[in-house]
Write an enzyme that holds these catalytic residues in place. Structure first.
Site, mmCIF file in Angstrom:
data_model
loop_
_atom_site.group_PDB
_atom_site.id
_atom_site.type_symbol
_atom_site.label_atom_id
_atom_site.label_comp_id
_atom_site.label_asym_id
_atom_site.label_seq_id
_atom_site.Cartn_x
_atom_site.Cartn_y
_atom_site.Cartn_z
ATOM 1 N N HIS A 99 -3.428 10.193 -4.082
ATOM 2 C CA HIS A 99 -4.043 8.974 -4.583
ATOM 3 C C HIS A 99 -4.799 8.240 -3.474
ATOM 4 O O HIS A 99 -5.927 7.789 -3.658
ATOM 5 C CB HIS A 99 -2.952 8.054 -5.160
ATOM 6 C CG HIS A 99 -1.756 7.962 -4.267
ATOM 7 N ND1 HIS A 99 -0.911 9.035 -4.034
ATOM 8 C CD2 HIS A 99 -1.253 6.935 -3.521
ATOM 9 C CE1 HIS A 99 0.057 8.665 -3.210
ATOM 10 N NE2 HIS A 99 -0.140 7.383 -2.882
ATOM 11 N N ARG A 100 -4.133 8.130 -2.307
ATOM 12 C CA ARG A 100 -4.774 7.443 -1.186
ATOM 13 C C ARG A 100 -5.982 8.240 -0.691
ATOM 14 O O ARG A 100 -7.007 7.661 -0.309
ATOM 15 C CB ARG A 100 -3.769 7.220 -0.056
ATOM 16 C CG ARG A 100 -4.329 6.363 1.077
ATOM 17 C CD ARG A 100 -3.268 5.984 2.095
ATOM 18 N NE ARG A 100 -2.293 5.061 1.522
ATOM 19 C CZ ARG A 100 -1.056 5.399 1.171
ATOM 20 N NH1 ARG A 100 -0.646 6.647 1.316
ATOM 21 N NH2 ARG A 100 -0.234 4.509 0.667
ATOM 22 N N PHE B 42 6.384 10.239 3.125
ATOM 23 C CA PHE B 42 7.131 8.989 3.213
ATOM 24 C C PHE B 42 7.192 8.368 1.826
ATOM 25 O O PHE B 42 6.592 8.876 0.865
ATOM 26 C CB PHE B 42 6.470 8.031 4.217
ATOM 27 C CG PHE B 42 5.026 7.723 3.907
ATOM 28 C CD1 PHE B 42 4.687 6.600 3.172
ATOM 29 C CD2 PHE B 42 4.017 8.564 4.343
ATOM 30 C CE1 PHE B 42 3.369 6.308 2.883
ATOM 31 C CE2 PHE B 42 2.693 8.284 4.059
ATOM 32 C CZ PHE B 42 2.355 7.158 3.321
ATOM 33 N N THR C 56 -3.127 -2.721 8.068
ATOM 34 C CA THR C 56 -1.788 -2.153 7.958
ATOM 35 C C THR C 56 -1.222 -1.886 9.334
ATOM 36 O O THR C 56 -1.970 -1.718 10.305
ATOM 37 C CB THR C 56 -1.807 -0.839 7.152
ATOM 38 O OG1 THR C 56 -0.467 -0.376 6.955
ATOM 39 C CG2 THR C 56 -2.586 0.235 7.887
ATOM 40 N N ASN C 57 0.085 -1.865 9.426
ATOM 41 C CA ASN C 57 0.770 -1.376 10.621
ATOM 42 C C ASN C 57 1.639 -0.180 10.279
ATOM 43 O O ASN C 57 2.439 0.277 11.094
ATOM 44 C CB ASN C 57 1.630 -2.488 11.248
ATOM 45 C CG ASN C 57 0.808 -3.377 12.176
ATOM 46 O OD1 ASN C 57 -0.059 -2.887 12.911
ATOM 47 N ND2 ASN C 57 1.059 -4.682 12.128
ATOM 48 N N ASN C 58 1.478 0.314 9.067
ATOM 49 C CA ASN C 58 2.194 1.507 8.636
ATOM 50 C C ASN C 58 1.516 2.726 9.265
ATOM 51 O O ASN C 58 0.403 3.104 8.876
ATOM 52 C CB ASN C 58 2.169 1.592 7.108
ATOM 53 C CG ASN C 58 3.011 2.743 6.581
ATOM 54 O OD1 ASN C 58 2.964 3.850 7.093
ATOM 55 N ND2 ASN C 58 3.775 2.472 5.521
ATOM 56 N N ASP D 108 -3.250 -1.226 -1.469
ATOM 57 C CA ASP D 108 -1.916 -1.395 -2.026
ATOM 58 C C ASP D 108 -1.697 -0.228 -2.971
ATOM 59 O O ASP D 108 -2.602 0.146 -3.736
ATOM 60 C CB ASP D 108 -1.756 -2.724 -2.762
ATOM 61 C CG ASP D 108 -0.276 -3.106 -2.901
ATOM 62 O OD1 ASP D 108 0.537 -2.625 -2.095
ATOM 63 O OD2 ASP D 108 0.052 -3.870 -3.815
#
Length: 505
Positions: free
Chosen positions: A488-489, A460, A318-320, A379
Site C-alpha cells: 500500500h505504501r 513491522f 516521520t521518525n519511523n 498515515d
C-alpha cells in the site's frame, strides 16, 4: 629552481615558441600564398581576400577584425584566457607588415612568385605545410593566433559545438566568400579559387594535427635489470613521470625479477635510454608505442561527464525508520528524503484526525508551518471487513497504551477475529504532500486477508498476519524488496514519485 622561477621559465619558453611559430607563419603566408593569390581560412585568409580585391593592407584588416573580436571575447572568456592571444595578434600584425616590406617585388610592383609561374598548387602545398607547422608550434606553446579561434571558444562556451566544428564552418564561409568578389574573374575561376582554398584548409589542418599528435605521442618502457633500484631512482628523480615496479618471474632461470615500467613522451626516449645505459649498459629494454596516455603529465581526458542534477530535498514527517527506509528505497536517488530527526524536529506531532486523510494532512501542515520546508506525511491503516473497517485510523494504537505495541495490536485483532470466517482486509495509505503551500494527496491500497497465526520475521506492524491477495506468503515472509513493489505504501509513494518527477523544476 624555485616554483616561481620555474613558472617564469615555462612562460618565457612559451612566448619564445609562440614568436617562432608566428615568424614561420608570416613568412610562409607572405612568400608562398600571397603572390599566387591563394585563399585560406581564418581571419588572415579573409584579410588576404580583402587585399586581393581592394589592395587594403592585410595586417590592417587582420588587426581590425581581431580587435573587434577581442572586445567581445574579453567579456565572455576573461582577460586571463586572452593574454597570450593578445600578444600573438599584436606580434602577427607586426610580422605580416614586416614580411611584406622585405618581400621582393617584380617590375609591376607585385610580389615575386618564388616558385615561378604556373606553380600555384606546389606553392600552396609548401606554404600550407609551413603554416600548419607554425600553428602547431603556437598551440603546443599554449598560445592562439586569435581570429576564428576566438569565435570558436565563444560559441563553445554557450552551445554544444566542438571547437573543430566551429572552425571548419567559419573557414568554409570565409573561403566560399570568394564567389562574391568580381576581382577573381568569372564564376568558373572563382570556383577554382574556392577549391584551392579548401585544399589549403585540408593540408594546413593535416599538418597541424600530424605535428601535434607526434609531439604528444607516448611510449611505454619495460626495463629488465639487476640494477632496477638505481634505474628507478634516476627515472623518478630526473624525469617528470612516476615509475612503477612490477614483479616478474624468469621462465628460464626460475628466478624472481623486478621490472621497471615507465610511461613517457616519445620525444623523451633518447634521454631515458641515456639514463638507463649510464647505469646498466646490459639492461634489457622494451619500448612500445601506446595509443594514448591521459592524466597528470600527459593529455587531458577530454570527455564530458554529465553532472548530477541537484537532488530535491523533501522532508518525510516521520521518525519511523522502517517507513523511512521503505520510502527512500522507492524514491531512489532522485530525491534527498529527510526525516524529522534530520531537520531537528523531536516534537510529538498530534494525530487527532478522524480519518487517515486528516492525520496525514495534520502532520504535513505541522512541519510545513513550523519549518517552512517542502514535506509530506502519511498515515496508514489496516481495515478489516468483519470489524467494520477497524482498526483503521487507530491501527497503531489499537491495543491502547501510549506506545506502538505491534504484538499487542496483533493479539487483540486475532482475538476479535477468532471463529470468524470473514477475514478479508486491506491496507490503505494516504500521503499528503505540501510544496510551496499547495496540498496534494495520494492513496495506495493492497487487498488481502488476516491469517490465524504469525508468519515471517521481516516487516513491522501487522505484516506477520497479513496475506496479500495473490500471494501465499505474508508481508513479513515476502521480504522488503517484494513488499516495496506491491505494498500500500509502495503504491502511494510511487504516485508521489511520479508527481514529483513530472513537476520537478
Amino acid at each position: 629552481m624555485t616554483i616561481n622561477h620555474q613558472i617564469i621559465w615555462n612562460e618565457t619558453k612559451d612566448y619564445f615558441s609562440i614568436t617562432l611559430g608566428l615568424v614561420l607563419y608570416a613568412f610562409a603566408f607572405t612568400f608562398f600564398l600571397l603572390p599566387y593569390e591563394i585563399v585560406a581560412g581564418g581571419v588572415t585568409g579573409f584579410s588576404a581576400i580583402i587585399f586581393y580585391a581592394t589592395k587594403f593592407p592585410i595586417e590592417n584588416t587582420y588587426l581590425i577584425i581581431n580587435a573587434s573580436l577581442l572586445i567581445v571575447a574579453l567579456r565572455i572568456l576573461g582577460f586571463k584566457f586572452m593574454v597570450k592571444t593578445i600578444y600573438a595578434i599584436g606580434m602577427l600584425y607586426f610580422l605580416l607588415w614586416l614580411a611584406q616590406e622585405v618581400m621582393p617585388l617584380d617590375e609591376a610592383g607585385k610580389p615575386v612568385k618564388i616558385l615561378g609561374e604556373g606553380q600555384d598548387f606546389m606553392s600552396l602545398i609548401i606554404g600550407c605545410v609551413m603554416t600548419g607547422t607554425s600553428l602547431a608550434i603556437v598551440f603546443l606553446s599554449n598560445g592562439s593566433t586569435g581570429g576564428t579561434d576566438i569565435i570558436a571558444a565563444c560559441v563553445n562556451k554557450y552551445h554544444n559545438f566542438s571547437l573543430g566544428q566551429v572552425l571548419i564552418f567559419v573557414d568554409m564561409l570565409i573561403i566560399g566568400s570568394c564567389f562574391f568578389f568580381p576581382h577573381f574573374g568569372p564564376m568558373i575561376e572563382r570556383a577554382h579559387k574556392v577549391v584551392f582554398g579548401f585544399c589549403t584548409m585540408v593540408i594546413e589542418n593535416f599538418m597541424l594535427d600530424y605535428i601535434m599528435e607526434r609531439r604528444r605521442q607516448s611510449v611505454q618502457f619495460m626495463i629488465f635489470s639487476m640494477k632496477w633500484q638505481e634505474i628507478a631512482n634516476a627515472l623518478g628523480t630526473k624525469t617528470d613521470h612516476g615509475v612503477t615496479i612490477l614483479d616478474g618471474h624468469g621462465w628460464y632461470t626460475g628466478k624472481q625479477r623486478k621490472v621497471v615500467c615507465l610511461l613517457a613522451r616519445k620525444s623523451e626516449s633518447s634521454y631515458i635510454f641515456r639514463l638507463i645505459k649510464m647505469i646498466d649498459p646490459n639492461a634489457f629494454v622494451s619500448q612500445s608505442a601506446v595509443i594514448g596516455v591521459y592524466g597528470e603529465g600527459f593529455d587531458e581526458m577530454k570527455v564530458h561527464i554529465k553532472k548530477d542534477k541537484k537532488k530535491m530535498k523533501i522532508v518525510f514527517a516521520t521518525n519511523n525508520q522502517n517507513k523511512l527506509m521503505e520510502v527512500r528505497k522507492i524514491l531512489g536517488n532522485k530525491f534527498e528524503v529527510q526525516s524529522l530527526e534530520d531537520i531537528g524536529c523531536h516534537d510529538d506531532i498530534p494525530e487527532k484526525g478522524q480519518t487517515l486523510e486528516d492525520n496525514a494532512l495534520l502532520k504535513a501542515q505541522y512541519i510545513y508551518n513550523k519549518y517552512h520546508v517542502d514535506c509530506f506525511a502519511d498515515d496508514t491503516g489496516l481495515e478489516v471487513d468483519a470489524l467494520g473497517g477497524a482498526p483503521g485510523v487507530y491501527s497503531a494504537r489499537y491495543a491502547g497504551g501510549a506506545g506502538h505495541d505491534s504484538n499487542a495490536n496483533m493479539d487483540k485483532l486475532l482475538r476479535e477475529l477468532e471463529n470468524n470466517n470473514n477475514r478479508k482486509a486491506r491496507f490503505r495509505t494516504i500521503i499528503a504532500l505540501i510544496i510551496d503551500g499547495k496540498v496534494t494527496k495520494f492513496e495506495g491500497i493492497v487487498d488481502g486477508e488476516i491469517i490465524t497465526n504469525r508468519r515471517g520475521g521481516e516487516g513491522f506492524g501487522y505484516d506477520p498476519i497479513f496475506l496479500p491477495t495473490g500471494y501465499n506468503k505474508t508481508f513479513a515472509e515476502l521480504g522488503t524488496d517484494v513488499k516495496n513493489q506491491i505494498s500500500h505504501r509502495a503504491r502511494a509513494t510511487q504516485k508521489l514519485a511520479d508527481y514529483l518527477l513530472n513537476n520537478k523544476q
